[in-house]
Design a protein around this motif. Structure first.
Motif, short mmCIF file in Angstrom:
data_model
loop_
_atom_site.label_atom_id
_atom_site.label_comp_id
_atom_site.label_asym_id
_atom_site.label_seq_id
_atom_site.Cartn_x
_atom_site.Cartn_y
_atom_site.Cartn_z
N LEU A 1 21.67 73.91 66.68
CA LEU A 1 22.26 75.16 66.20
C LEU A 1 23.73 75.27 66.56
CD1 LEU A 1 19.54 77.92 66.76
CD2 LEU A 1 20.38 77.00 64.61
N ASP A 2 24.09 74.76 67.73
CA ASP A 2 25.51 74.78 68.12
C ASP A 2 26.34 73.96 67.14
OD1 ASP A 2 25.04 76.40 70.30
OD2 ASP A 2 24.80 74.73 71.70
N TRP A 3 25.84 72.78 66.79
CA TRP A 3 26.58 71.94 65.86
C TRP A 3 26.53 72.49 64.45
CZ3 TRP A 3 30.07 68.27 66.70
CH2 TRP A 3 30.15 67.74 67.99
N TYR A 4 25.42 73.14 64.10
CA TYR A 4 25.34 73.81 62.81
C TYR A 4 26.44 74.87 62.69
CZ TYR A 4 23.70 77.41 59.57
OH TYR A 4 23.62 78.35 58.59
N SER A 5 26.62 75.63 63.75
CA SER A 5 27.66 76.66 63.76
C SER A 5 29.04 76.04 63.63
CB SER A 5 27.57 77.50 65.03
OG SER A 5 26.33 78.17 65.12
N ALA A 6 29.23 74.90 64.31
CA ALA A 6 30.53 74.23 64.25
C ALA A 6 30.82 73.72 62.83
CB ALA A 6 30.56 73.07 65.24
N ILE A 7 29.82 73.15 62.19
CA ILE A 7 30.01 72.61 60.85
C ILE A 7 30.23 73.73 59.84
CG2 ILE A 7 28.82 71.42 58.96
CD1 ILE A 7 27.62 69.55 61.04
N LEU B 1 35.81 71.65 71.26
CA LEU B 1 35.66 70.23 70.92
C LEU B 1 34.70 70.04 69.76
CD1 LEU B 1 35.43 68.77 74.55
CD2 LEU B 1 37.41 68.69 73.02
N ARG B 2 33.60 70.80 69.75
CA ARG B 2 32.63 70.68 68.66
C ARG B 2 33.27 71.02 67.32
NH1 ARG B 2 28.61 72.92 72.21
NH2 ARG B 2 29.11 75.01 71.43
N GLU B 3 34.07 72.08 67.29
CA GLU B 3 34.71 72.47 66.04
C GLU B 3 35.59 71.35 65.49
OE1 GLU B 3 36.84 76.04 66.75
OE2 GLU B 3 35.06 77.32 66.85
N LEU C 1 41.80 65.53 67.31
CA LEU C 1 41.77 65.09 65.91
C LEU C 1 42.71 63.93 65.67
CD1 LEU C 1 41.62 68.56 64.13
CD2 LEU C 1 39.85 66.80 64.12
N SER C 2 43.85 63.96 66.33
CA SER C 2 44.79 62.83 66.20
C SER C 2 44.17 61.55 66.73
CB SER C 2 46.08 63.14 66.97
OG SER C 2 46.96 62.04 66.95
N THR C 3 43.47 61.63 67.86
CA THR C 3 42.81 60.45 68.42
C THR C 3 41.68 59.97 67.52
OG1 THR C 3 43.35 61.20 70.66
CG2 THR C 3 41.62 59.56 70.45
#
Length: 626
Positions: free
Chosen positions: A257-263, A194-196, A172-174
């Motif tokens: 779906l993986d990114w949906y879960s992360a969001i 990383l996705r989160e 997040l800093s980067t």
């Protein structure tokens, strides 16, 4: 991933976060509402009118236009970042990093590089435009996330181990620097983490952009209410040509779906509500009653990376977009809450890509196993001036959009399990961020193979990448293959593994016309019946050669019996494929390491693949000795 041949554009998943200003009559406001003037064909000051009555929420979802009826973060308070808001510094009205000199450096490919260790991200290469200022070497890492998003995230982090927390914070800093980031090696165990973090960064971007729009709406409304005859402020440009500003490019529906879960991990109920969730999960998940054979298989049946890639709905042939609308519903004497609306839609042209400010491309390694031209096609249409006005209020568009400079500010985030030449070319040639770009580095150790097998790396000369395919084919057909055919032992039970689909077809045609030996093939287009027939014929010795494409192994991961000789037409992209194929001869009883031969045809342009197999030091030695 698929793209239709008509005027529409299709990718396996286009995730567009809907964040820009809305049209008049489609939004509830706490105070007087600013109503844009009729759409303009040139920039000029906005006009004012009295606010219209509040419309019902149902009106927001009617028709094909996707509208935000009310937004979150109206009362967010001051920006959290110390020393100025990083979003405003990069994506504001006058970005500090955007100048004629930096744009000229990017256009001329004049970059300077330096190396640095970015915490848990490891060693990195920072690339900056030649004319830009040197970054401060002692700058303190800072995470630019709004407090209302950061606080619950930190609460969830407290349940993770220190290693995971540090990795997310360093990432997040980067990302807060708004530089491009290419994560060239993402281990399986780190991908969810990383996705989160990246999803949080994307939501933060959406929220900050929305806040700026709301603040300017409020300023304009107050100015119009105080004195309708005065000219409105001129520093209210806060939007792009179209609403979508964050794009996710993914290879399979399951990845959506993986990114949906992360969001949604950052948007928990009851503060957030999800609309159209059932439709989304039904279209991107498995059909009712379907069994995921990979997920249900016994451990060890399939390699772990194969299970993680292909579990769930792996359809890669669809045209859709995921629109997320974040807004706040406020009622007197009742607590406010945020609502998220998911909607899949179709698009007739590429104008919706004109205002993308954050690009996230996940699983680059999987995308290279599909059709890389589709990825290049999408990137070539990013941040281009739209062909239609789309009811745009040009008085609210940021000047650098109108000047055609959006590509110089877009932040691109690329993730891959391993680096490929296609990914490096994309990084070098398609990313134009004047704030700079960061690429992670990894030192590779030699991959483990069954002990005792002699690996023979065969070099061929090539001075230009344009001639590489022809030079490789010439060396294979005039030197390597004839030497194999002269040996009675090596001219049977031989597998030829070919990474490139183009090379696969070329070699297959050569075997048909000139080899004079029996052979069969396994490609990504082989049916189950074709696969069964080919494997059986090779194992029983009815076919002397078996030609396998890397894409076949990527999608199927079948174990092949009967192998005694392996010829790698080129090093495989996935290093695990190399050790798997060398272990298959030992599926048969009584096979000794001395019974197995292995040849790897390579040139200096195979560096990325060679490094992952032989190790960084050994690969450097192989290249230097050529």
């Amino acid at each position: 991933m698929a793209i239709d041949t008509d005027t529409s554009i299709t990718t396996s998943l286009l995730t567009l976060l809907n964040v820009s200003a809305t049209k008049a009559g489609k939004r509830k406001l706490v105070e007087a509402e600013f109503i844009p003037a009729e759409k303009l064909n040139k920039r000029k000051s906005a006009r004012f009118s009295e606010p219209e009555p509040t419309v019902s929420e149902d009106a927001d979802t009617a028709g094909n236009n996707l509208e935000v009826v009310e937004t979150m973060a109206q009362d967010e308070g001051p920006d959290d970042a110390e020393g100025g808001d990083a979003y405003e510094l990069h994506f504001g009205l006058k970005p500090a990093v955007l100048s004629e000199a930096t744009r000229a450096s990017v256009d001329a490919h004049n970059w300077r590089t330096s190396t640095k260790r970015e915490g848990k991200l490891g060693p990195t290469v920072l690339t900056m435009p030649e004319s830009s200022k040197d970054p401060a070497t002692n700058e303190t890492p800072r995470i630019d996330i709004l407090a209302r998003l950061r606080t619950p995230f930190q609460s969830r982090q407290s349940k993770k181990n220190r290693e995971q927390t540090d990795l997310q914070n360093d990432l997040l800093s980067t990302l807060s620097s708004r530089r491009d980031l290419y994560l060239t090696s993402t281990p399986l165990e780190s991908r969810k983490i990383l996705r989160e973090a990246i999803a949080l960064h994307a939501i933060n971007h959406v929220t900050k952009k929305r806040r700026r729009v709301l603040k300017n709406n409020e300023r304009l409304a107050h100015a119009a209410k105080a004195n309708p005859n005065t000219e409105p402020p001129e520093d209210v440009q806060d939007q792009g040509f179209t609403r979508p500003s964050v794009l996710f490019l993914l290879p399979f529906r399951s990845a959506a779906l993986d990114w949906y879960s992360a969001i949604t991990s950052h948007t928990p109920p009851p503060a957030f509500q999800i609309e159209n969730q059932a439709r989304f999960t039904s279209e991107y998940g498995l059909p009712p009653g379907a069994i995921d054979k990979l997920a249900e298989a016994d451990p060890g049946t399939y390699p772990r990376d194969h299970v993680e890639t292909f579990k769930g709905n792996v359809d890669d042939n669809f045209r859709s977009a995921w629109i997320e609308k974040i807004y706040r519903k406020r009622k007197a004497s009742k607590p406010s809450f945020v609502k998220v609306n998911l909607l899949m839609g179709h698009f007739r042209n590429a104008d919706y890509l004109s205002s993308i400010e954050v690009l996230i491309v996940d699983q680059l390694d999987a995308l290279t196993m599909q059709n890389w031209e589709h990825v290049k096609f999408v990137l070539s249409h990013l941040n281009k001036l739209p062909k239609e006005s789309h009811d745009t209020d040009f008085s609210r568009i940021k000047p650098w959009y109108l000047d055609g400079h959006a590509a110089y500010l877009r932040q691109s985030i690329l993730l891959a399990a391993y680096e490929t030449s296609e990914g490096r070319a994309l990084y070098n040639n398609s990313l134009q961020n004047v704030a700079g770009k960061i690429r992670t580095q990894r030192h590779w150790s030699p991959i483990e193979v069954p002990q005792g097998i002699e690996q023979n790396f065969v070099h061929f000369d090539c001075v230009s990448p344009k001639d590489e395919a022809d030079k490789r084919f010439h060396h294979f057909t005039t030197q390597l293959l004839p030497a194999v055919l002269r040996s009675a032992v090596q001219s049977a039970n031989t597998v030829v593994f070919i990474p490139s689909s183009f090379d696969f077809i070329r070699v297959q045609n050569y075997f048909k016309k000139h080899s004079g030996v029996t052979f069969t093939i396994l490609s990504e287009y082989s049916t189950n019946q074709d696969i069964s027939r080919a494997r059986q014929a090779f194992f029983q010795g009815k076919k002397s050669f078996l030609i396998i494409s890397e894409r076949f192994h990527f999608y199927k991961r079948y174990k092949i019996r009967g192998i005694r000789n392996l010829i790698f037409y080129g090093p495989p992209d996935h290093p695990q494929f190399f050790t798997e194929l060398l272990s298959y001869p030992f599926l048969d009883e009584g096979v000794e390491a001395s019974d197995v031969t292995c040849r790897v045809l390579y040139s200096k342009y195979d560096w990325f693949r060679l490094e992952r197999i032989a190790g960084t030091e050994a690969a450097a030695g192989l290249i230097k000795t050529t």
